[in-house]
Write an enzyme that holds these catalytic residues in place. Structure first.
Site, PDB file in Angstrom:
ATOM      1  N   ARG A 261     -18.081 -32.534  32.338  1.00 46.88           N
ATOM      2  CA  ARG A 261     -17.760 -31.934  31.047  1.00 46.88           C
ATOM      3  C   ARG A 261     -16.430 -31.190  31.031  1.00 46.88           C
ATOM      4  O   ARG A 261     -15.690 -31.278  30.052  1.00 46.88           O
ATOM      5  CB  ARG A 261     -18.892 -30.990  30.632  1.00 46.88           C
ATOM      6  CG  ARG A 261     -18.724 -30.409  29.238  1.00 46.88           C
ATOM      7  CD  ARG A 261     -19.887 -29.496  28.897  1.00 46.88           C
ATOM      8  NE  ARG A 261     -21.149 -30.221  28.929  1.00 46.88           N
ATOM      9  CZ  ARG A 261     -22.333 -29.645  28.747  1.00 46.88           C
ATOM     10  NH1 ARG A 261     -22.405 -28.337  28.551  1.00 46.88           N
ATOM     11  NH2 ARG A 261     -23.437 -30.366  28.773  1.00 46.88           N
TER      12      ARG A 261
ATOM     13  N   LYS B 174     -34.224 -39.091  42.068  1.00 44.65           N
ATOM     14  CA  LYS B 174     -35.533 -38.624  41.663  1.00 44.65           C
ATOM     15  C   LYS B 174     -35.398 -37.292  40.924  1.00 44.65           C
ATOM     16  O   LYS B 174     -34.385 -36.598  41.099  1.00 44.65           O
ATOM     17  CB  LYS B 174     -36.450 -38.477  42.882  1.00 44.65           C
ATOM     18  CG  LYS B 174     -36.191 -37.229  43.716  1.00 44.65           C
ATOM     19  CD  LYS B 174     -37.276 -37.013  44.718  1.00 44.65           C
ATOM     20  CE  LYS B 174     -37.150 -35.649  45.370  1.00 44.65           C
ATOM     21  NZ  LYS B 174     -37.470 -34.520  44.496  1.00 44.65           N
TER      22      LYS B 174
ATOM     23  N   HIS C 237     -34.163 -39.442  49.244  1.00 44.98           N
ATOM     24  CA  HIS C 237     -33.420 -39.285  50.492  1.00 44.98           C
ATOM     25  C   HIS C 237     -34.319 -39.283  51.722  1.00 44.98           C
ATOM     26  O   HIS C 237     -33.856 -39.561  52.826  1.00 44.98           O
ATOM     27  CB  HIS C 237     -32.567 -38.010  50.453  1.00 44.98           C
ATOM     28  CG  HIS C 237     -33.344 -36.736  50.575  1.00 44.98           C
ATOM     29  ND1 HIS C 237     -33.922 -36.107  49.492  1.00 44.98           N
ATOM     30  CD2 HIS C 237     -33.657 -35.969  51.645  1.00 44.98           C
ATOM     31  CE1 HIS C 237     -34.535 -35.018  49.901  1.00 44.98           C
ATOM     32  NE2 HIS C 237     -34.398 -34.908  51.202  1.00 44.98           N
TER      33      HIS C 237
ATOM     34  N   HIS D  30     -41.903 -37.805  48.022  1.00 50.24           N
ATOM     35  CA  HIS D  30     -41.841 -37.716  49.481  1.00 50.24           C
ATOM     36  C   HIS D  30     -43.211 -37.947  50.121  1.00 50.24           C
ATOM     37  O   HIS D  30     -43.353 -38.718  51.074  1.00 50.24           O
ATOM     38  CB  HIS D  30     -41.339 -36.338  49.920  1.00 50.24           C
ATOM     39  CG  HIS D  30     -39.979 -35.979  49.402  1.00 50.24           C
ATOM     40  ND1 HIS D  30     -39.031 -36.913  49.053  1.00 50.24           N
ATOM     41  CD2 HIS D  30     -39.399 -34.764  49.175  1.00 50.24           C
ATOM     42  CE1 HIS D  30     -37.933 -36.300  48.643  1.00 50.24           C
ATOM     43  NE2 HIS D  30     -38.144 -34.999  48.711  1.00 50.24           N
TER      44      HIS D  30
END
Length: 476
Positions: free
Chosen positions: A45, A156, A186, A248
């Site tokens: 932005r 996610k 990850h 996870h």
């Protein structure tokens, strides 16, 4: 090494970009893992020039990953591939400036042909972004003035329940095919997690006993010794079940429980994980009351942007069952939480006792039960526990461990999760990314918990404890 490409990073000013993405990209460049020609275009932005953006990125790399900087010249070479485009997602602006930047510059014909979009933004913005990408003629479906391949990486969480996950999948699929999508968790890039499939399926001593006949239970712990930090507004919407267990936790469960794939192609591996998610038993009010414990650490309601009467959970202990031939009746316990006693992620597979226990109380061998302990963090180890005789005249047994340590065994430094997953996305390997069916199946499980325990008061627990221990002991 992947083909020349342009990486378009939405959310270039985000904390994730500063801490993980730019340091990882820089290090891949140092290691020669980036293509001969590439461009990284950041969108954000604030108004800034290319040079201002490059200077800021260099500062972020030095601040967040100083050990990666060996030579200032290398940092300069990397930053020369950085470009910036101002774009305000909230204002609903189009991406005409991005398209011009993609098409512009010396050598653009060698880089604009292939575009990797990375959304380091809140998931709610993804539909708006992909519509803008399509409107600018840069989308993954149909003809494009720029040609080449298109891929998109999504961070996610992938929605906040089943309905929103389906809506997100539908929105992105209007612009990109499933084989162009890379939903990143990850945890799936961590070496010990990727090693689970090798450990299981390359060692004949384990696979024959990896089932309900020999395994008593599986316990997965994902603990952090810190609180929600500055994520109060996010946590008030998500809670621990959605933030940790849905992704996870269930991904680790699937790695332990999956069947052998027919080969190591990405879809073959993901097919088997998908079967696990579909086999997880859904919860009812009765089973949720018995097998789910939710907690909230003391002081959570005083955190910034948290309601004073919040019922959001920061701890969850859930007993899952995988209703298939291999695992019927074996409990998979997942415990995760904030502000717990230590930061640790591990998987403990406990085997059943021998038919007759000569070395302890009748009917029990819990003290010396055989276990496989896969430690994912902070250490990266695999240990096997077995009983042995304590030195002396008495026949007394003690548990001992044989341990494998990644760092002690391998001199080569392993890739971090973002190194690994960026390489995979560039090269087109989707094995360690999450497919749409897995997203929706895992949300189906979590939704069954949430609907079975509507708006309950979580049990309080002390900071740096292991959760509401008295409740956990009563339900174990």
């Amino acid at each position: 090494m992947s083909a020349n490409f342009t990486l378009v990073l939405f959310g270039a000013n985000s904390d994730l970009a500063a801490r993980k993405l730019f340091p990882s990209m820089f290090q891949l460049s140092r290691w020669g893992q980036m293509p001969a020609k590439y461009r990284i275009i950041g969108l954000g932005r604030p108004m800034k020039s290319h040079d201002e953006f490059r200077r800021e990125v260099r500062q972020k790399i030095v601040a967040h990953a100083p050990d990666t900087v060996r030579d200032e010249a290398e940092l300069e070479v990397f930053s020369n591939n950085l470009f910036y485009v101002r774009h305000d997602l909230a204002a609903g602006e189009g991406l005409e400036d991005l398209r011009r930047e993609v098409m512009r510059g010396e050598g653009q014909e060698e880089t604009c042909q292939n575009i990797l979009f990375y959304l380091s933004t809140p998931p709610s913005l993804a539909p708006r972004i992909v519509r803008s990408v399509e409107a600018a003629g840069l989308g993954g479906r149909g003809a494009s003035t720029c040609g080449g391949w298109r891929k998109i990486i999504l961070e996610k969480p992938f929605g906040h329940d089943l309905q929103s996950a389906r809506e997100l999948n539908r929105a992105v699929r209007k612009v990109f095919h499933e084989e162009q999508m890379y939903r990143i968790d990850h945890y799936l890039g961590k070496e010990p997690v990727q090693n689970i499939i090798v450990f299981r399926f390359s060692n004949g001593m384990f696979e024959p006993i990896w089932n309900r006949h020999y395994i008593d239970n599986v316990r997965i712990t994902i603990a952090e010794d810190f609180g929600i930090r500055d994520r109060g507004a996010y946590y008030e919407e998500s809670g621990l079940l959605r933030d940790i267990i849905q992704n996870h936790g269930l991904q680790l469960l699937a790695s332990v429980a999956m069947e052998p794939p027919v080969d190591l192609s990405p879809d073959a591996v993901r097919d088997e994980k998908g079967k696990v998610f579909r086999s997880v038993r859904l919860f009812t009010p009765e089973s949720a009351a018995r097998d789910v414990v939710l907690g909230q650490y003391e002081g959570y309601r005083q955190e910034a942007h948290v309601a004073p009467d919040s019922r959001v959970e920061t701890f969850a202990s859930v007993k899952f069952f995988v209703d298939n031939w291999r695992w019927m009746g074996v409990p998979f316990h997942i415990k995760a939480g904030k502000n717990l006693a230590e930061t640790v992620t591990e998987i403990v597979i406990t085997f059943k006792c021998p038919p007759q226990n000569f070395f302890g109380p009748p009917g029990s061998c819990s003290y010396t039960a055989n276990q496989i302990v896969i430690r994912i963090q902070p250490e990266e180890t695999i240990a096997i526990r077995f009983g042995t005789k304590r030195p002396g005249e008495s026949m007394v047994t003690d548990p001992v461990y044989m341990k494998f340590d990644y760092k002690a065994s391998f001199s080569k430094v392993g890739l971090t999760p973002y190194h690994r997953l960026l390489i995979d996305a560039m090269s087109g390997d989707q094995m360690h990314f999450i497919r749409d069916d897995a997203v929706e199946s895992s949300w189906t499980v979590i939704d069954s918990i949430k609907s079975s325990l509507p708006d309950i008061e979580p049990y309080p627990y002390a900071v740096h404890s292991w959760g509401p221990e008295s409740v956990l002991q009563a339900q174990s």
